[in-house]
Design a protein around this motif. Structure first.
Motif, PDB file in Angstrom:
ATOM      1  N   LEU A 198       0.846  -1.197   0.000  1.00 45.25           N
ATOM      2  CA  LEU A 198       0.000   0.000   0.000  1.00 45.25           C
ATOM      3  C   LEU A 198       0.879   1.244   0.000  1.00 45.25           C
ATOM      4  O   LEU A 198       1.867   1.316   0.739  1.00 45.25           O
ATOM      5  N   LEU A 199       0.511   2.221  -0.820  1.00 40.62           N
ATOM      6  CA  LEU A 199       1.126   3.539  -0.744  1.00 40.62           C
ATOM      7  C   LEU A 199       0.487   4.224   0.455  1.00 40.62           C
ATOM      8  O   LEU A 199      -0.683   4.590   0.418  1.00 40.62           O
ATOM      9  N   SER A 200       1.231   4.381   1.520  1.00 41.08           N
ATOM     10  CA  SER A 200       0.573   4.755   2.773  1.00 41.08           C
ATOM     11  C   SER A 200       1.408   5.742   3.578  1.00 41.08           C
ATOM     12  O   SER A 200       1.550   6.896   3.159  1.00 41.08           O
ATOM     13  N   MET A 201       1.981   5.303   4.694  1.00 40.91           N
ATOM     14  CA  MET A 201       2.634   6.234   5.611  1.00 40.91           C
ATOM     15  C   MET A 201       3.676   7.092   4.895  1.00 40.91           C
ATOM     16  O   MET A 201       4.529   6.595   4.186  1.00 40.91           O
ATOM     17  N   ARG A 202       3.560   8.416   5.091  1.00 43.39           N
ATOM     18  CA  ARG A 202       4.490   9.386   4.504  1.00 43.39           C
ATOM     19  C   ARG A 202       4.553   9.276   2.980  1.00 43.39           C
ATOM     20  O   ARG A 202       5.587   9.547   2.370  1.00 43.39           O
ATOM     21  N   ASN A 203       3.441   8.858   2.366  1.00 46.55           N
ATOM     22  CA  ASN A 203       3.385   8.722   0.912  1.00 46.55           C
ATOM     23  C   ASN A 203       4.471   7.770   0.412  1.00 46.55           C
ATOM     24  O   ASN A 203       5.088   7.986  -0.636  1.00 46.55           O
ATOM     25  N   THR A 204       4.715   6.717   1.187  1.00 47.64           N
ATOM     26  CA  THR A 204       5.750   5.736   0.907  1.00 47.64           C
ATOM     27  C   THR A 204       5.111   4.373   0.718  1.00 47.64           C
ATOM     28  O   THR A 204       4.103   4.055   1.343  1.00 47.64           O
ATOM     29  N   ASP A 263      15.334  -0.635   6.217  1.00 46.57           N
ATOM     30  CA  ASP A 263      14.724  -1.653   7.063  1.00 46.57           C
ATOM     31  C   ASP A 263      13.930  -0.991   8.183  1.00 46.57           C
ATOM     32  O   ASP A 263      14.345   0.040   8.731  1.00 46.57           O
ATOM     33  N   PRO A 264      12.771  -1.559   8.563  1.00 47.54           N
ATOM     34  CA  PRO A 264      11.937  -0.922   9.587  1.00 47.54           C
ATOM     35  C   PRO A 264      12.604  -0.771  10.940  1.00 47.54           C
ATOM     36  O   PRO A 264      12.257   0.149  11.694  1.00 47.54           O
ATOM     37  N   SER A 265      13.555  -1.637  11.286  1.00 47.95           N
ATOM     38  CA  SER A 265      14.218  -1.499  12.582  1.00 47.95           C
ATOM     39  C   SER A 265      15.075  -0.252  12.650  1.00 47.95           C
ATOM     40  O   SER A 265      15.404   0.215  13.749  1.00 47.95           O
ATOM     41  N   ALA A 266      15.443   0.293  11.510  1.00 47.99           N
ATOM     42  CA  ALA A 266      16.186   1.552  11.479  1.00 47.99           C
ATOM     43  C   ALA A 266      15.289   2.736  11.162  1.00 47.99           C
ATOM     44  O   ALA A 266      15.656   3.886  11.428  1.00 47.99           O
ATOM     45  N   MET A 267      14.101   2.468  10.581  1.00 50.84           N
ATOM     46  CA  MET A 267      13.223   3.548  10.121  1.00 50.84           C
ATOM     47  C   MET A 267      11.967   3.690  10.973  1.00 50.84           C
ATOM     48  O   MET A 267      11.008   4.326  10.565  1.00 50.84           O
ATOM     49  N   GLY A 268      11.973   3.110  12.169  1.00 49.62           N
ATOM     50  CA  GLY A 268      10.769   3.140  12.990  1.00 49.62           C
ATOM     51  C   GLY A 268      10.617   4.367  13.853  1.00 49.62           C
ATOM     52  O   GLY A 268       9.573   4.576  14.452  1.00 49.62           O
ATOM     53  N   TRP A 269      11.661   5.181  13.931  1.00 49.66           N
ATOM     54  CA  TRP A 269      11.661   6.332  14.825  1.00 49.66           C
ATOM     55  C   TRP A 269      12.251   7.550  14.116  1.00 49.66           C
ATOM     56  O   TRP A 269      13.121   7.422  13.262  1.00 49.66           O
ATOM     57  N   ALA A 270      11.786   8.722  14.516  1.00 50.93           N
ATOM     58  CA  ALA A 270      12.427   9.945  14.048  1.00 50.93           C
ATOM     59  C   ALA A 270      13.716  10.185  14.822  1.00 50.93           C
ATOM     60  O   ALA A 270      14.719  10.628  14.270  1.00 50.93           O
ATOM     61  N   ASP A 271      13.703   9.877  16.121  1.00 48.91           N
ATOM     62  CA  ASP A 271      14.874  10.037  16.978  1.00 48.91           C
ATOM     63  C   ASP A 271      15.478   8.652  17.214  1.00 48.91           C
ATOM     64  O   ASP A 271      14.906   7.821  17.926  1.00 48.91           O
ATOM     65  N   ARG A 272      16.647   8.405  16.621  1.00 48.66           N
ATOM     66  CA  ARG A 272      17.265   7.081  16.706  1.00 48.66           C
ATOM     67  C   ARG A 272      18.475   7.066  17.637  1.00 48.66           C
ATOM     68  O   ARG A 272      19.305   6.165  17.563  1.00 48.66           O
ATOM     69  N   ASP A 273      18.591   8.046  18.516  1.00 45.77           N
ATOM     70  CA  ASP A 273      19.795   8.152  19.337  1.00 45.77           C
ATOM     71  C   ASP A 273      20.018   6.930  20.219  1.00 45.77           C
ATOM     72  O   ASP A 273      21.157   6.611  20.559  1.00 45.77           O
ATOM     73  N   PHE A 274      18.965   6.224  20.603  1.00 41.33           N
ATOM     74  CA  PHE A 274      19.135   5.075  21.486  1.00 41.33           C
ATOM     75  C   PHE A 274      19.775   3.886  20.774  1.00 41.33           C
ATOM     76  O   PHE A 274      20.261   2.959  21.425  1.00 41.33           O
ATOM     77  N   PRO A 325       8.915   1.787  24.031  1.00 41.56           N
ATOM     78  CA  PRO A 325       8.441   3.148  24.182  1.00 41.56           C
ATOM     79  C   PRO A 325       9.080   4.069  23.140  1.00 41.56           C
ATOM     80  O   PRO A 325      10.220   3.867  22.746  1.00 41.56           O
ATOM     81  N   ALA A 326       8.332   5.067  22.746  1.00 44.06           N
ATOM     82  CA  ALA A 326       8.808   6.044  21.771  1.00 44.06           C
ATOM     83  C   ALA A 326       8.017   7.325  21.980  1.00 44.06           C
ATOM     84  O   ALA A 326       7.018   7.351  22.703  1.00 44.06           O
ATOM     85  N   THR A 327       8.470   8.373  21.338  1.00 41.71           N
ATOM     86  CA  THR A 327       7.849   9.675  21.574  1.00 41.71           C
ATOM     87  C   THR A 327       6.665   9.917  20.651  1.00 41.71           C
ATOM     88  O   THR A 327       6.480   9.241  19.634  1.00 41.71           O
ATOM     89  N   GLU A 328       5.906  10.908  21.015  1.00 38.83           N
ATOM     90  CA  GLU A 328       4.818  11.384  20.169  1.00 38.83           C
ATOM     91  C   GLU A 328       5.346  11.786  18.793  1.00 38.83           C
ATOM     92  O   GLU A 328       4.743  11.496  17.758  1.00 38.83           O
ATOM     93  N   GLY A 329       6.516  12.430  18.790  1.00 41.55           N
ATOM     94  CA  GLY A 329       7.117  12.835  17.523  1.00 41.55           C
ATOM     95  C   GLY A 329       7.509  11.657  16.659  1.00 41.55           C
ATOM     96  O   GLY A 329       7.439  11.734  15.421  1.00 41.55           O
ATOM     97  N   ASP A 330       7.944  10.559  17.300  1.00 41.03           N
ATOM     98  CA  ASP A 330       8.288   9.365  16.538  1.00 41.03           C
ATOM     99  C   ASP A 330       7.072   8.813  15.805  1.00 41.03           C
ATOM    100  O   ASP A 330       7.154   8.473  14.617  1.00 41.03           O
ATOM    101  N   LEU A 331       5.956   8.700  16.508  1.00 37.49           N
ATOM    102  CA  LEU A 331       4.740   8.169  15.880  1.00 37.49           C
ATOM    103  C   LEU A 331       4.243   9.111  14.791  1.00 37.49           C
ATOM    104  O   LEU A 331       3.832   8.664  13.713  1.00 37.49           O
ATOM    105  N   LYS A 332       4.277  10.405  15.051  1.00 43.59           N
ATOM    106  CA  LYS A 332       3.847  11.382  14.048  1.00 43.59           C
ATOM    107  C   LYS A 332       4.686  11.258  12.784  1.00 43.59           C
ATOM    108  O   LYS A 332       4.160  11.280  11.663  1.00 43.59           O
ATOM    109  N   TRP A 333       6.012  11.111  12.966  1.00 39.59           N
ATOM    110  CA  TRP A 333       6.889  10.994  11.801  1.00 39.59           C
ATOM    111  C   TRP A 333       6.638   9.695  11.060  1.00 39.59           C
ATOM    112  O   TRP A 333       6.543   9.683   9.830  1.00 39.59           O
ATOM    113  N   TRP A 334       6.561   8.582  11.784  1.00 35.82           N
ATOM    114  CA  TRP A 334       6.420   7.271  11.152  1.00 35.82           C
ATOM    115  C   TRP A 334       5.128   7.182  10.345  1.00 35.82           C
ATOM    116  O   TRP A 334       5.113   6.647   9.239  1.00 35.82           O
TER     117      TRP A 334
END
Length: 387
Positions: free
Chosen positions: A75-81, A291-302, A230-239
């Motif tokens: 599906l062409l879906s999240m973030r037009n991806t 890969d989704p394990s690298a693209m699941g968050w906007a903030d990947r510092d952890f 756990p992740a931030t509100e910004g992470d979910l908004k971005w994803w």
């Protein structure tokens, strides 16, 4: 407030994303559900992401899920991806993300048609879509070129951005096909060539049943929290690509629990998902670009040291092939033209980690065989390694 450490986030990633050997699976659908959805912009990424998480990796199982029982859909879906997800998850992603994207794609095409000197309009588009669907139903499956040969209207040329510096003449075929696919009336079928090819054939499809977008966003948010929290509100908004209001409403409706992260930021976890988890066995992984394990968050510092970013990302923010050790990104890898897998570590992980990475490279080489994989989005380290 309950605190969840970066170490716990990495432990969760290894187990919940099925990357530690003890939690790998034999099911393609289980892999997709574990990460909610797989990036599918690059055709090879789906295969590489799935097989990295399977007990017995192989092309045949992914082919079967995509093209035989269609238990894995795009599906062409999240973030037009473009994403691939299980047929169970697809209705929620369709209602929460794909429908708004499809509406924008249609409006964009109609705008280009109206601006063209030929005066094409909504009726012309509807007629062209009907002819395209009829031709596809007759043929069963077809490439874009074959559809253009069968439907004269698809060979129409239009002027994009007339009167501007970006003015250009383009054919409408790819745009019409994109809109039909976004609407769910056609889907990608087997490509011409191998599993690494993006030259797909198309076949007819039935759109997903309509459902309430707010309920769908709640379901997607809940699934995402169980996989990425756990992740931030910004992470979910971005994803997801949702607006801030939709994101906050979905978190509230999913009964997300607020927690404190090591960064000092406030994060969200799935309800009842606060307990510490034991670490799995030491694990390594070679994951593809996007890969989704690298693209699941906007903030990947952890999971990603800041000084690794320049080597592993392209200028648009797309991450390339990565090497992992116990939930952290420690390097990058590439495949040379002769098929050799090469990698470079950007962190010192010791002898045990290096040995496990060598084992993963051998496992990857064994199932890819003679295939050659070049990421669509090339990064500085990947280019350097292949050069």
């Amino acid at each position: 407030m309950y605190r969840i450490s970066d170490e716990q986030r990495r432990i969760r990633l290894g187990r919940r994303h099925l990357l530690a050997p003890s939690v790998r699976t034999g099911s393609v659908v289980a892999v997709a559900d574990a990460v909610v959805a797989l990036h599918a912009t690059d055709a090879a990424t789906v295969y590489l992401s799935v097989c990295a998480r399977m007990t017995e990796p192989g092309i045949g199982a992914v082919d079967h899920a995509l093209y035989e029982d269609v238990s894995l859909v795009r599906l062409l879906s999240m973030r037009n991806t473009l994403f691939s997800m299980s047929a169970e998850v697809a209705p929620a992603i369709d209602a929460s993300s794909a429908r708004p994207v499809a509406a924008k794609e249609r409006q964009k095409l109609l705008k280009h048609l109206r601006e063209d000197a030929n005066g094409l309009d909504e009726q012309w588009l509807a007629d062209t879509e009907r002819q395209t669907l009829s031709a596809l139903a007759t043929r069963g499956r077809a490439t874009g070129s074959e559809l253009s040969a069968a439907v004269p209207a698809l060979r129409t040329k239009i002027t994009i951005f007339p009167g501007t510096r970006q003015e250009t003449v383009q054919g409408v075929a790819s745009r019409v096909i994109r809109v039909l696919a976004a609407d769910g009336r056609i889907r990608r079928d087997r490509p011409r060539g191998s599993w690494t090819s993006s030259q797909f054939r198309w076949t007819t499809a039935a759109p997903w049943p309509e459902s309430d977008p707010a309920e769908a966003r709640t379901e997607v948010a809940g699934r995402w929290l169980r996989s990425y929290g756990p992740a931030t509100e910004g992470d979910l908004k971005w994803w997801t690509g949702w607006g801030i209001r939709e994101t906050r409403a979905a978190l509230a409706a999913a009964s997300a629990e607020e927690v404190l992260l090591d960064s000092g930021a406030f994060g969200w976890a799935a309800p009842g998902d606060l307990a510490a988890e034991p670490a799995p066995e030491p694990w390594a992984a070679l994951l593809p670009g996007l890969d989704p394990s690298a693209m699941g968050w906007a903030d990947r510092d952890f999971q990603l040291p800041a000084d690794h970013r320049a080597a592993l990302f392209d200028r648009s923010g797309n991450i390339g092939p990565t090497v992992w050790w116990n939930g952290g990104i420690v390097g990058g890898w590439a495949q040379r033209p002769d098929g050799e897998l090469v990698w470079r570590l950007l962190s010192d992980i010791g002898r045990e980690g290096s040995q496990l990475i060598e084992a993963e490279a051998a496992r990857l080489s064994a199932w890819t065989g003679d295939a050659r994989v070049t990421p669509r989005f090339r990064t500085p380290l990947e280019r350097e390694l292949t050069g």
